[in-house]
Write a protein that holds these residues in place. Structure first.
Motif, PDB file in Angstrom:
ATOM      1  N   GLY A 101      14.252 -11.504   1.625  1.00  0.00           N
ATOM      2  CA  GLY A 101      14.974 -12.496   0.836  1.00  0.00           C
ATOM      3  C   GLY A 101      14.032 -13.428   0.099  1.00  0.00           C
ATOM      4  N   ALA A 102      12.948 -13.809   0.766  1.00  0.00           N
ATOM      5  CA  ALA A 102      11.939 -14.640   0.093  1.00  0.00           C
ATOM      6  C   ALA A 102      11.341 -13.890  -1.093  1.00  0.00           C
ATOM      7  N   GLY A 103      11.119 -12.580  -0.919  1.00  0.00           N
ATOM      8  CA  GLY A 103      10.600 -11.784  -2.022  1.00  0.00           C
ATOM      9  C   GLY A 103      11.560 -11.732  -3.194  1.00  0.00           C
ATOM     10  N   LEU A 104      12.858 -11.655  -2.900  1.00  0.00           N
ATOM     11  CA  LEU A 104      13.846 -11.636  -3.977  1.00  0.00           C
ATOM     12  C   LEU A 104      13.867 -12.962  -4.740  1.00  0.00           C
ATOM     13  N   ILE A 105      13.716 -14.059  -4.024  1.00  0.00           N
ATOM     14  CA  ILE A 105      13.653 -15.363  -4.697  1.00  0.00           C
ATOM     15  C   ILE A 105      12.459 -15.418  -5.634  1.00  0.00           C
ATOM     16  N   THR A 106      11.323 -14.906  -5.167  1.00  0.00           N
ATOM     17  CA  THR A 106      10.139 -14.873  -6.025  1.00  0.00           C
ATOM     18  C   THR A 106      10.368 -13.981  -7.237  1.00  0.00           C
ATOM     19  N   ASP A 107      11.056 -12.864  -7.033  1.00  0.00           N
ATOM     20  CA  ASP A 107      11.345 -11.971  -8.160  1.00  0.00           C
ATOM     21  C   ASP A 107      12.184 -12.674  -9.225  1.00  0.00           C
ATOM     22  N   LEU A 108      13.067 -13.562  -8.797  1.00  0.00           N
ATOM     23  CA  LEU A 108      13.848 -14.327  -9.768  1.00  0.00           C
ATOM     24  C   LEU A 108      12.936 -15.234 -10.595  1.00  0.00           C
TER      25      LEU A 108
END
Length: 254
Positions: A101-108
């Motif tokens: 989930g942290a990775g997805l936030i960074t992807d945003l």
């Protein structure tokens, strides 16, 4: 909610945090502040690394730690741990959800504002660090590879390190060390600038600590509700007068 292993098979997350409060707050602030400071030397470091390749053993070392910050590597690692410790499989599912989930936030973040990676940088057209940024929504302009800021691998690695430190406190230095190696590897392979990995560390740490704090609060609230809803068992009164106690016993026998 993450649960910390103990003598019981599946005990709830402890009340004593692995990291002290000052560190939980100071680390992301320092990492984000360092990212801002690193803007002034991003180009210098990136050019030096490209012109002076690091020793082979160092590159091999940091590159082999990359799975600790890669989505597939995280899934394989946690799946193996879940199979090995089936009684705590929920811990590893929650850990994976937080890290990815942290990775997805960074992807945003990366998809919102583009930045050219050091290995793709046209040095003859760059005069300052501002020239490495491409503006808003690079994917809409066909610049799918120019998503350098912040580092997704570093974000996932630090989020994973925080979660594993909660589950296995004695290994927290090793987990954070692996996350640091992931960050170094992204810089040494010219995939990211120093500011990218510093900001990635700040995001990963913050997301993981926030998720753990929220889980602890929810667990505490649930415990309070269960305590209030459970019936209170009445306990028989104990008399300190032996004669009165004998009289009570005779009346009950009658």
């Amino acid at each position: 909610m993450l649960r910390q292993p103990s003598n019981s098979r599946d005990s709830s997350y402890g009340t004593s945090p692995v990291f002290p409060l000052w560190l939980r707050i100071a680390f992301p602030l320092c990492a984000a502040g360092l990212a801002v400071l690193m803007f002034s030397c991003d180009l210098t470091v990136a050019r030096y690394i490209q012109e002076n390749r690091p020793p082979g053993f160092l590159r091999e070392l940091v590159e082999n730690t990359e799975p600790f910050g890669h989505g597939i590597g995280v899934v394989i690692l946690l799946a193996t741990m879940a199979i090995s410790h089936r009684e705590r499989w929920r811990n590893y599912v929650h850990t994976g959800a937080i890290a990815l989930g942290a990775g997805l936030i960074t992807d945003l973040f990366k998809a919102s504002y583009g930045r050219i990676r050091p290995r793709d940088l046209p040095w003859d057209q760059v005069a300052s660090v501002q020239d490495t940024f491409l503006g808003w929504f690079p994917l809409l302009n066909g610049l799918d590879s120019h998503t350098s800021f912040p580092s997704g691998h570093t974000t996932v690695a630090f989020a994973l390190a925080v979660c594993l430190s909660v589950l296995f406190p004695k290994g927290r230095n090793m987990f954070l060390g692996l996350a640091a190696f992931v960050a170094c590897g992204r810089v040494l392979t010219s995939a990211h600038y120093l500011s990218d990995v510093c900001m990635g560390a700040a995001v990963g740490w913050t997301v993981a600590q926030t998720a753990i704090y929220a889980g602890r609060k929810n667990a505490l609230a649930r415990l309070v509700r269960e305590t209030k809803s459970s019936p209170v068992e009445s306990t028989p009164s104990v008399s300190l007068n032996p004669s009165a106690a004998a009289a009570d016993s005779s009346r009950q026998a009658a």
